[in-house]
Every structure is written in C-alpha cells, then in structure tokens.
Motif scaffolding. Structure first.
Motif, PDB file in Angstrom:
ATOM      1  N   VAL A 296     -12.078  12.816  -1.054  1.00 49.39           N
ATOM      2  CA  VAL A 296     -11.797  11.762  -2.037  1.00 49.39           C
ATOM      3  C   VAL A 296     -10.831  10.622  -1.473  1.00 49.39           C
ATOM      4  CG1 VAL A 296     -10.716  11.449  -4.543  1.00 49.39           C
ATOM      5  CG2 VAL A 296     -11.944  13.562  -4.091  1.00 49.39           C
ATOM      6  N   GLU A 297     -11.622   9.338  -1.494  1.00 45.78           N
ATOM      7  CA  GLU A 297     -10.978   8.243  -0.815  1.00 45.78           C
ATOM      8  C   GLU A 297      -9.801   7.930  -1.474  1.00 45.78           C
ATOM      9  OE1 GLU A 297     -11.799   6.684   1.992  1.00 45.78           O
ATOM     10  OE2 GLU A 297     -13.253   8.321   2.493  1.00 45.78           O
ATOM     11  N   THR A 298      -9.712   7.892  -2.729  1.00 43.09           N
ATOM     12  CA  THR A 298      -8.498   7.348  -3.517  1.00 43.09           C
ATOM     13  C   THR A 298      -7.234   8.329  -3.183  1.00 43.09           C
ATOM     14  OG1 THR A 298      -9.754   6.639  -5.268  1.00 43.09           O
ATOM     15  CG2 THR A 298      -7.531   6.876  -5.697  1.00 43.09           C
ATOM     16  N   LEU A 299      -7.368   9.515  -3.168  1.00 39.76           N
ATOM     17  CA  LEU A 299      -6.356  10.538  -2.789  1.00 39.76           C
ATOM     18  C   LEU A 299      -6.164  10.391  -1.525  1.00 39.76           C
ATOM     19  CD1 LEU A 299      -4.513  13.007  -3.589  1.00 39.76           C
ATOM     20  CD2 LEU A 299      -6.653  14.400  -2.929  1.00 39.76           C
ATOM     21  N   ALA A 300      -7.010  10.302  -0.523  1.00 39.86           N
ATOM     22  CA  ALA A 300      -6.790   9.929   0.808  1.00 39.86           C
ATOM     23  C   ALA A 300      -5.618   8.985   1.220  1.00 39.86           C
ATOM     24  CB  ALA A 300      -7.882   9.860   1.517  1.00 39.86           C
ATOM     25  N   ARG A 301      -6.161   7.938   0.269  1.00 41.22           N
ATOM     26  CA  ARG A 301      -5.173   6.567   0.562  1.00 41.22           C
ATOM     27  C   ARG A 301      -3.938   7.007  -0.094  1.00 41.22           C
ATOM     28  NH1 ARG A 301      -9.242   1.851  -1.605  1.00 41.22           N
ATOM     29  NH2 ARG A 301     -10.809   1.872  -0.174  1.00 41.22           N
ATOM     30  N   GLY A 302      -3.691   7.492  -1.114  1.00 43.01           N
ATOM     31  CA  GLY A 302      -2.409   7.764  -1.482  1.00 43.01           C
ATOM     32  C   GLY A 302      -1.496   8.780  -0.679  1.00 43.01           C
ATOM     33  N   LEU A 303      -2.086   9.839  -0.191  1.00 43.44           N
ATOM     34  CA  LEU A 303      -1.530  10.555   0.683  1.00 43.44           C
ATOM     35  C   LEU A 303      -1.327   9.938   2.264  1.00 43.44           C
ATOM     36  CD1 LEU A 303      -3.738  13.709   0.492  1.00 43.44           C
ATOM     37  CD2 LEU A 303      -1.397  13.387  -0.088  1.00 43.44           C
ATOM     38  N   SER A 304      -1.904   8.940   2.539  1.00 39.26           N
ATOM     39  CA  SER A 304      -1.471   7.981   3.746  1.00 39.26           C
ATOM     40  C   SER A 304      -0.457   7.359   3.224  1.00 39.26           C
ATOM     41  CB  SER A 304      -2.903   7.051   4.222  1.00 39.26           C
ATOM     42  OG  SER A 304      -2.938   6.034   3.132  1.00 39.26           O
ATOM     43  N   LEU A 305      -0.167   6.943   2.134  1.00 38.85           N
ATOM     44  CA  LEU A 305       1.433   6.187   2.021  1.00 38.85           C
ATOM     45  C   LEU A 305       2.285   7.093   1.949  1.00 38.85           C
ATOM     46  CD1 LEU A 305       0.109   4.101  -1.156  1.00 38.85           C
ATOM     47  CD2 LEU A 305       1.026   3.108   1.146  1.00 38.85           C
ATOM     48  N   LEU A 306       2.227   8.500   1.776  1.00 35.14           N
ATOM     49  CA  LEU A 306       3.267   9.518   1.804  1.00 35.14           C
ATOM     50  C   LEU A 306       3.539   9.605   3.260  1.00 35.14           C
ATOM     51  CD1 LEU A 306       2.355  11.759  -1.026  1.00 35.14           C
ATOM     52  CD2 LEU A 306       4.431  10.062  -1.139  1.00 35.14           C
ATOM     53  N   VAL A 307       2.370   9.781   3.890  1.00 32.04           N
ATOM     54  CA  VAL A 307       2.590  10.050   5.386  1.00 32.04           C
ATOM     55  C   VAL A 307       3.367   8.823   5.959  1.00 32.04           C
ATOM     56  CG1 VAL A 307       1.435  10.378   7.605  1.00 32.04           C
ATOM     57  CG2 VAL A 307       0.582  11.431   5.472  1.00 32.04           C
ATOM     58  N   ALA A 308       3.305   7.626   5.452  1.00 31.33           N
ATOM     59  CA  ALA A 308       3.655   6.585   6.221  1.00 31.33           C
ATOM     60  C   ALA A 308       5.384   6.565   6.078  1.00 31.33           C
ATOM     61  CB  ALA A 308       3.194   5.197   5.614  1.00 31.33           C
ATOM     62  N   PHE A 309       5.894   7.457   5.162  1.00 35.79           N
ATOM     63  CA  PHE A 309       7.214   7.338   4.903  1.00 35.79           C
ATOM     64  C   PHE A 309       7.914   8.234   6.101  1.00 35.79           C
ATOM     65  CE2 PHE A 309       6.382   6.597   0.598  1.00 35.79           C
ATOM     66  CZ  PHE A 309       7.498   5.515   0.123  1.00 35.79           C
ATOM     67  N   GLY A 310       7.244   8.939   6.879  1.00 39.52           N
ATOM     68  CA  GLY A 310       7.660   9.803   7.908  1.00 39.52           C
ATOM     69  C   GLY A 310       7.763   8.944   9.174  1.00 39.52           C
ATOM     70  N   GLU A 311       7.451   7.796   9.164  1.00 39.02           N
ATOM     71  CA  GLU A 311       7.348   6.877  10.327  1.00 39.02           C
ATOM     72  C   GLU A 311       8.629   6.077  10.514  1.00 39.02           C
ATOM     73  OE1 GLU A 311       3.933   4.463  10.717  1.00 39.02           O
ATOM     74  OE2 GLU A 311       2.422   6.406  10.430  1.00 39.02           O
ATOM     75  N   GLY A 312       9.603   6.575  11.400  1.00 36.26           N
ATOM     76  CA  GLY A 312      11.004   5.978  11.316  1.00 36.26           C
ATOM     77  C   GLY A 312      12.034   6.198  10.365  1.00 36.26           C
ATOM     78  N   GLY A 313      11.773   7.055   9.199  1.00 37.15           N
ATOM     79  CA  GLY A 313      12.854   7.320   8.284  1.00 37.15           C
ATOM     80  C   GLY A 313      13.125   6.320   7.541  1.00 37.15           C
ATOM     81  N   GLY A 314      14.017   6.580   6.445  1.00 37.52           N
ATOM     82  CA  GLY A 314      14.647   5.570   5.515  1.00 37.52           C
ATOM     83  C   GLY A 314      13.735   4.967   4.546  1.00 37.52           C
ATOM     84  N   GLY A 315      14.349   3.984   3.757  1.00 42.91           N
ATOM     85  CA  GLY A 315      13.264   3.206   2.639  1.00 42.91           C
ATOM     86  C   GLY A 315      12.324   2.242   3.578  1.00 42.91           C
ATOM     87  N   LYS A 316      11.470   2.014   2.730  1.00 47.37           N
ATOM     88  CA  LYS A 316      10.204   0.976   3.255  1.00 47.37           C
ATOM     89  C   LYS A 316       9.857   0.010   2.397  1.00 47.37           C
ATOM     90  CE  LYS A 316       9.452   4.062   6.921  1.00 47.37           C
ATOM     91  NZ  LYS A 316       9.714   4.051   8.409  1.00 47.37           N
ATOM     92  N   THR A 317       9.499  -1.034   2.671  1.00 47.48           N
ATOM     93  CA  THR A 317       9.230  -2.110   1.934  1.00 47.48           C
ATOM     94  C   THR A 317       7.532  -1.841   1.688  1.00 47.48           C
ATOM     95  OG1 THR A 317       8.650  -3.500   3.645  1.00 47.48           O
ATOM     96  CG2 THR A 317      10.618  -3.624   3.031  1.00 47.48           C
ATOM     97  N   LEU A 318       7.080  -2.636   0.647  1.00 50.47           N
ATOM     98  CA  LEU A 318       5.763  -2.479   0.381  1.00 50.47           C
ATOM     99  C   LEU A 318       4.811  -2.971   1.650  1.00 50.47           C
ATOM    100  CD1 LEU A 318       3.247  -2.342  -1.631  1.00 50.47           C
ATOM    101  CD2 LEU A 318       3.747  -4.786  -2.283  1.00 50.47           C
ATOM    102  N   THR A 319       5.394  -4.009   2.142  1.00 52.19           N
ATOM    103  CA  THR A 319       4.629  -4.537   3.240  1.00 52.19           C
ATOM    104  C   THR A 319       4.618  -3.475   4.353  1.00 52.19           C
ATOM    105  OG1 THR A 319       5.242  -6.772   2.894  1.00 52.19           O
ATOM    106  CG2 THR A 319       4.386  -6.246   5.209  1.00 52.19           C
ATOM    107  N   GLU A 320       5.641  -2.840   4.882  1.00 55.56           N
ATOM    108  CA  GLU A 320       5.579  -1.883   5.898  1.00 55.56           C
ATOM    109  C   GLU A 320       4.677  -0.512   5.495  1.00 55.56           C
ATOM    110  OE1 GLU A 320      10.295  -2.240   7.511  1.00 55.56           O
ATOM    111  OE2 GLU A 320       9.788  -1.256   5.799  1.00 55.56           O
ATOM    112  N   LEU A 321       4.874  -0.269   4.278  1.00 54.36           N
ATOM    113  CA  LEU A 321       4.008   1.029   3.841  1.00 54.36           C
ATOM    114  C   LEU A 321       2.377   0.643   4.000  1.00 54.36           C
ATOM    115  CD1 LEU A 321       6.217   2.355   0.854  1.00 54.36           C
ATOM    116  CD2 LEU A 321       5.677   3.493   3.142  1.00 54.36           C
ATOM    117  N   ALA A 322       2.150  -0.676   3.333  1.00 59.34           N
ATOM    118  CA  ALA A 322       0.806  -0.948   3.446  1.00 59.34           C
ATOM    119  C   ALA A 322       0.158  -1.095   4.831  1.00 59.34           C
ATOM    120  CB  ALA A 322       0.575  -2.227   2.523  1.00 59.34           C
ATOM    121  N   ARG A 323       0.835  -1.639   5.722  1.00 58.17           N
ATOM    122  CA  ARG A 323       0.550  -1.812   7.158  1.00 58.17           C
ATOM    123  C   ARG A 323       0.300  -0.583   7.722  1.00 58.17           C
ATOM    124  NH1 ARG A 323       4.871  -4.014   9.332  1.00 58.17           N
ATOM    125  NH2 ARG A 323       4.249  -6.131   8.558  1.00 58.17           N
TER     126      ARG A 323
END
Length: 272
Positions: free
Chosen positions: A13-40
């Motif tokens: 399911v593509e929509t679910l995969a995209r949402g999970l990719s955003l959660l995975v992005a939080f694990g890169e570097g730790g701390g809070g993330k901006t919208l730009t950082e997460l989208a990238r």
C-alpha cells in the motif's frame, strides 16, 4: 491520484509506505526534524509529507513543537511493548531449553495480541524432523492453540469476554472449537487443572500442552507449551506433561519477576 489509497499487485500500500518512510526518517540523526528535513529524507514532496505528518500527529505517532516534529507517544508505547516481549523471551529461553532437553519435544513461548497469539520463541530437540511448523513471529487464532487457551483462561475477564463475544469461531481443523460457549467451558476446565490442551485443533498432526506465565502482580503475560506429533502425545500422557509444563512455566514466572529491571541473560541474541 493523490488522496486515494493505491495498492500494488504485490500487496504494498503506497500511502502506508510513504507514512512509514516519514517515521523511519526520525531515526536519522536523532532529535526534532523540520518538515523540509523529513520530506527530503523520505523522498516525498513537502505538501504530501505535511498531510501525512498531520495524520500521524492525530494518531499520536508524531508530535510537533513549533517548526520541529518529534516521535510521538504512540511510537514510544509500541517500543515499550517490544522491550517487554524481548525481556520475557530472554528470561524464558534458558528454562525452555531445559524443558526441551527433558521431554525431547518442541517448546514454544507466546503472548496474546488481540484475537491471535504471537510466537516469541521456540526451542527444538536434536531430532531434525518435526511436524510443528509454527515459528517465532508467526500468529495463530488463540482458541485453536493450547497457548491461546492458557492465555485466555488465566488472563483478564474483560479480554476473555471480548474474545467470546462472537457468533462463531474460526475453524482450522475438524477438531477446532467453533462455538463460543464450548470454548468458555474449555477455558473453565483449563483454569481448574492449571494447563491447556490443543488436541489437533490447530494442526491435524500436532498436539500441545501449555501453561501460563505471570508477572509480579499476578497478571498472565505469556504462556509456554510443549508441542509434539499427535502420536507422541496421547491423552494418557497429557496430565503428567501438563504438570511438568506448569512447573517450568512457574520457573519462568519466578525468573522474570526477580529479573525485572535487570539485563536478561542472552539479551540481544536470538536462538540459532
């Protein structure tokens, strides 16, 4: 079209995969993330990422402070559940190995997840051929298994009544219990004798005997079973084996309760 749930032919399911990719992005570097950082990091357009983050925030998976997004409390609670299961697995494993060595059969550990049991661990005898097919990470309907019956019988009343609040239960074999009232009676028998039996109700060729594991306040948190080909576990052997599984499950209860807050033996390692 954006906004519609699209499913590929492989079931992804593509929509679910995209949402999970955003959660995975939080694990890169730790701390809070901006919208730009997460989208990238997720490889998503910013408008798409923003809509998905709003949904994740609504369900508690993401929190927001000003321009920064953080992992939400729902993710942390799920992580705590994983830690509890992993600790339980580690404290159980030495006892499971001993039981396997004593009886020469497969020993399994499971917890209740909704209407199914989730297998956490398994130990096997040296014999190379077994008909017991369930593996750690797999699931089965609770009422068809000795593990599930033990969990339902010794678990909370509300959880048990919710499980029984259906017209008919799923059948896996000709011996599966399909009547909620018949299952209620079976769970009462299980409570009285202290162990549960699966009489070829999940697999045609397998019988199992299981007993509950408790935490420090007496809540049933897991169950442990011995599984064997049906011909090696006839009715006349079940009472003695049930008593033995109860004894070993009690040892896991003691080890787990004593070890809460300590590093379990073998933490971080999987049974090979």
């Amino acid at each position: 079209m954006e906004g519609k749930i699209r499913e590929r032919r492989d079931g992804r399911v593509e929509t679910l995969a995209r949402g999970l990719s955003l959660l995975v992005a939080f694990g890169e570097g730790g701390g809070g993330k901006t919208l730009t950082e997460l989208a990238r990091a997720a490889g998503l357009p910013k408008p798409t990422a923003m809509r998905m983050l709003r949904t994740l925030e609504e369900f508690g998976f993401v929190s927001r402070e000003g321009r920064l997004y953080h992992v939400g409390p729902r993710c942390l609670s799920l992580g705590n559940l994983y830690d509890l299961d992993e600790d339980l697995r580690c404290w159980s494993l030495p006892v499971m190995r001993e039981l396997t060595q004593e009886v020469g059969e497969v020993v399994q550990l499971a917890v209740l997840k909704g209407r199914e049991i989730l297998y956490l661990e398994r130990t096997e005898p040296r014999r190379s051929v077994t008909v017991v097919l369930s593996r750690p990470g797999s699931t089965r309907p609770a009422h068809c298994t000795a593990l599930g019956k033990a969990l339902l019988a010794f678990g909370g009343e509300r959880e048990r009544e919710e499980y029984l609040a259906v017209d008919r239960l799923e059948s896996r074999t000709s011996r599966s219990i399909t009547s909620p009232e018949a299952l209620r009676a079976e769970l009462e028998v299980t409570r009285r004798r202290g162990y549960a039996v699966d009489d070829t109700e999940s697999d045609e060729e397998v019988r199992c005997v299981a007993a509950p594991i408790f935490d420090g306040v007496g809540m049933c948190i897991a169950a442990m079973s011995v599984s064997a080909p049906a011909y090696r576990l006839p009715e006349e052997r079940q009472a003695a084996l049930g008593a033995l599984v109860r004894e070993y499950a009690g040892r896991v209860t003691q080890a787990y309760c004593r070890g809460v807050g300590q590093v379990p033996p073998g933490a971080g390692r999987r049974e090979g």
